[in-house]
Design a protein around this motif. Structure first.
Motif, PDB file in Angstrom:
ATOM      1  N   GLY A  46     -24.785  54.703  51.950  1.00  0.00           N
ATOM      2  CA  GLY A  46     -23.548  53.940  52.230  1.00  0.00           C
ATOM      3  C   GLY A  46     -23.415  52.631  52.010  1.00  0.00           C
ATOM      4  N   VAL A  47     -23.743  52.307  50.808  1.00  0.00           N
ATOM      5  CA  VAL A  47     -23.558  50.841  50.393  1.00  0.00           C
ATOM      6  C   VAL A  47     -22.195  50.622  50.230  1.00  0.00           C
ATOM      7  CG1 VAL A  47     -23.970  49.354  48.492  1.00  0.00           C
ATOM      8  CG2 VAL A  47     -25.840  50.885  49.070  1.00  0.00           C
ATOM      9  N   ALA A  48     -21.829  49.559  50.790  1.00  0.00           N
ATOM     10  CA  ALA A  48     -20.165  49.345  50.845  1.00  0.00           C
ATOM     11  C   ALA A  48     -19.708  48.936  49.374  1.00  0.00           C
ATOM     12  CB  ALA A  48     -19.829  48.163  51.762  1.00  0.00           C
ATOM     13  N   LYS A  49     -19.231  49.788  48.348  1.00  0.00           N
ATOM     14  CA  LYS A  49     -19.041  49.327  47.190  1.00  0.00           C
ATOM     15  C   LYS A  49     -17.559  48.585  47.045  1.00  0.00           C
ATOM     16  CE  LYS A  49     -21.228  53.137  45.368  1.00  0.00           C
ATOM     17  NZ  LYS A  49     -21.339  54.316  44.403  1.00  0.00           N
ATOM     18  N   ASP A  50     -16.906  48.385  47.969  1.00  0.00           N
ATOM     19  CA  ASP A  50     -15.883  47.401  48.083  1.00  0.00           C
ATOM     20  C   ASP A  50     -16.385  45.811  48.602  1.00  0.00           C
ATOM     21  OD1 ASP A  50     -16.389  47.902  50.625  1.00  0.00           O
ATOM     22  OD2 ASP A  50     -14.254  48.006  51.540  1.00  0.00           O
ATOM     23  N   ASN A  51     -17.453  45.699  48.660  1.00  0.00           N
ATOM     24  CA  ASN A  51     -18.207  44.261  48.901  1.00  0.00           C
ATOM     25  C   ASN A  51     -17.919  43.546  47.553  1.00  0.00           C
ATOM     26  OD1 ASN A  51     -19.785  42.147  49.215  1.00  0.00           O
ATOM     27  ND2 ASN A  51     -21.058  42.933  50.627  1.00  0.00           N
ATOM     28  N   PRO A  52     -17.392  42.424  47.387  1.00  0.00           N
ATOM     29  CA  PRO A  52     -17.179  41.803  46.146  1.00  0.00           C
ATOM     30  C   PRO A  52     -18.667  41.424  45.395  1.00  0.00           C
ATOM     31  CG  PRO A  52     -16.306  40.377  48.005  1.00  0.00           C
ATOM     32  CD  PRO A  52     -16.880  41.788  48.361  1.00  0.00           C
ATOM     33  N   LEU A  53     -19.479  41.356  46.319  1.00  0.00           N
ATOM     34  CA  LEU A  53     -20.944  41.095  45.654  1.00  0.00           C
ATOM     35  C   LEU A  53     -21.621  42.398  45.420  1.00  0.00           C
ATOM     36  CD1 LEU A  53     -22.092  38.254  48.231  1.00  0.00           C
ATOM     37  CD2 LEU A  53     -21.275  38.062  46.002  1.00  0.00           C
ATOM     38  N   TYR A  54     -21.068  43.676  45.547  1.00  0.00           N
ATOM     39  CA  TYR A  54     -21.860  44.704  45.251  1.00  0.00           C
ATOM     40  C   TYR A  54     -22.042  44.747  43.567  1.00  0.00           C
ATOM     41  CZ  TYR A  54     -22.783  49.760  44.255  1.00  0.00           C
ATOM     42  OH  TYR A  54     -23.341  50.679  44.052  1.00  0.00           O
ATOM     43  N   LEU A  55     -23.194  44.855  43.394  1.00  0.00           N
ATOM     44  CA  LEU A  55     -23.508  45.201  41.766  1.00  0.00           C
ATOM     45  C   LEU A  55     -24.064  46.757  41.550  1.00  0.00           C
ATOM     46  CD1 LEU A  55     -25.541  42.115  41.036  1.00  0.00           C
ATOM     47  CD2 LEU A  55     -23.208  42.467  40.457  1.00  0.00           C
ATOM     48  N   ASP A  56     -23.203  47.337  40.865  1.00  0.00           N
ATOM     49  CA  ASP A  56     -23.355  48.870  40.639  1.00  0.00           C
ATOM     50  C   ASP A  56     -24.813  49.093  39.804  1.00  0.00           C
ATOM     51  OD1 ASP A  56     -23.634  51.569  39.844  1.00  0.00           O
ATOM     52  OD2 ASP A  56     -21.562  51.740  39.762  1.00  0.00           O
ATOM     53  N   PRO A  57     -25.806  49.598  40.287  1.00  0.00           N
ATOM     54  CA  PRO A  57     -27.149  49.734  39.393  1.00  0.00           C
ATOM     55  C   PRO A  57     -26.970  50.219  38.115  1.00  0.00           C
ATOM     56  CG  PRO A  57     -27.354  50.589  41.795  1.00  0.00           C
ATOM     57  CD  PRO A  57     -25.784  50.302  41.646  1.00  0.00           C
ATOM     58  N   LYS A  58     -25.757  51.373  37.912  1.00  0.00           N
ATOM     59  CA  LYS A  58     -25.742  51.934  36.607  1.00  0.00           C
ATOM     60  C   LYS A  58     -25.259  50.832  35.734  1.00  0.00           C
ATOM     61  CE  LYS A  58     -25.300  55.162  34.111  1.00  0.00           C
ATOM     62  NZ  LYS A  58     -26.066  55.204  32.971  1.00  0.00           N
ATOM     63  N   ILE A  59     -24.130  50.136  36.270  1.00  0.00           N
ATOM     64  CA  ILE A  59     -23.684  49.169  35.344  1.00  0.00           C
ATOM     65  C   ILE A  59     -24.798  48.291  34.672  1.00  0.00           C
ATOM     66  CG2 ILE A  59     -21.755  47.295  35.155  1.00  0.00           C
ATOM     67  CD1 ILE A  59     -19.869  49.016  37.047  1.00  0.00           C
ATOM     68  N   VAL A  60     -25.426  47.800  35.759  1.00  0.00           N
ATOM     69  CA  VAL A  60     -26.425  46.712  35.645  1.00  0.00           C
ATOM     70  C   VAL A  60     -27.472  47.346  34.503  1.00  0.00           C
ATOM     71  CG1 VAL A  60     -28.172  45.320  36.456  1.00  0.00           C
ATOM     72  CG2 VAL A  60     -26.258  45.455  37.794  1.00  0.00           C
ATOM     73  N   GLU A  61     -27.776  48.601  34.928  1.00  0.00           N
ATOM     74  CA  GLU A  61     -29.110  48.989  33.717  1.00  0.00           C
ATOM     75  C   GLU A  61     -28.388  49.377  32.492  1.00  0.00           C
ATOM     76  OE1 GLU A  61     -30.310  53.285  33.772  1.00  0.00           O
ATOM     77  OE2 GLU A  61     -30.855  52.533  35.744  1.00  0.00           O
ATOM     78  N   ASP A  62     -26.878  49.420  32.248  1.00  0.00           N
ATOM     79  CA  ASP A  62     -26.379  49.715  31.053  1.00  0.00           C
ATOM     80  C   ASP A  62     -26.226  48.430  30.193  1.00  0.00           C
ATOM     81  OD1 ASP A  62     -26.329  52.570  31.401  1.00  0.00           O
ATOM     82  OD2 ASP A  62     -24.035  52.392  31.956  1.00  0.00           O
ATOM     83  N   SER A  63     -25.841  47.362  30.992  1.00  0.00           N
ATOM     84  CA  SER A  63     -25.706  46.177  30.372  1.00  0.00           C
ATOM     85  C   SER A  63     -27.159  45.364  29.971  1.00  0.00           C
ATOM     86  CB  SER A  63     -25.062  45.096  31.230  1.00  0.00           C
ATOM     87  OG  SER A  63     -25.854  44.628  32.415  1.00  0.00           O
TER      88      SER A  63
END
Length: 149
Positions: free
Chosen positions: A129-146
Motif C-alpha cells: 500500500g505504498v503511496a505512489k503519489d507521494n513526491p518522495l516515492y522512489l519506485d524500486p524498479k526505476i532505481v534498480e534500472d538506473s
C-alpha cells in the motif's frame, strides 16, 4: 595571709590585677589579664569555643567560624540570582525534554497509523500500500534500472 585572688582564667598572678600565667586556652593580654585564645578564623570570642566575630568569608556557627556559604539558599534563606537562574534552567530543561518526548511519541504514533505514507520515501521498504503519489516515492524498479546502467 596577704593572698590576692587572681583575675579570671589566671593560674599565676602577682596581684589581683596582674596575671603572669593564664589557664589553658587563654593568653595574657597587654593589660596583664587573660583573654581566650579564639578558634581558627575568629576575631573575637567570649570563651575559647565561643566565637562572636569571624574573619571575612566566615560566619559564627555553634561557637566556631565556618566558611560562609556562597548564596542565601545554602544559608537557609531565600534564593539569590544564581539560585533563581538554576531553578529557571532546570524548569526550561524539563520543558524541553517533555517536548522532545512528545515529538518522538507523535512521530511513532504517525508511523504506526500510516506506515505506507511515513516510509514511502524508502525504496523496497517491503510495505504494501505504498503511496505512489507521494513526491518522495522512489519506485524500486526505476532505481534498480538506473543503477544497472
Amino acid at each position: 595571709c596577704s593572698c590576692a585572688k587572681c583575675p579570671s582564667n589566671c593560674n599565676v598572678c602577682s596581684n589581683s590585677n596582674t596575671c603572669t600565667t593564664c589557664s589553658d586556652n587563654y593568653t595574657v593580654n597587654a593589660q596583664n589579664l587573660c583573654d581566650p585564645i579564639c578558634p581558627a578564623n575568629c576575631i573575637s570570642c567570649t570563651t575559647p569555643n565561643n566565637c562572636t566575630t569571624c574573619k571575612s568569608g566566615y560566619i559564627p556557627t555553634t561557637g566556631l567560624c565556618e566558611v560562609k556559604p556562597t548564596n542565601a539558599a545554602e544559608q537557609g534563606g531565600g534564593c539569590d540570582g544564581a539560585c533563581i537562574g538554576g531553578i529557571i534552567g532546570g524548569i526550561l530543561g524539563a520543558v524541553l525534554l517533555a517536548g522532545i518526548i512528545a515529538a518522538v511519541v507523535a512521530v511513532a504514533y504517525f508511523v504506526m497509523k500510516n506506515p505506507a505514507t511515513a516510509t514511502s520515501a524508502v525504496p523496497g521498504a517491503g510495505l504494501s500500500g505504498v503511496a505512489k503519489d507521494n513526491p518522495l516515492y522512489l519506485d524500486p524498479k526505476i532505481v534498480e534500472d538506473s543503477v544497472a546502467q
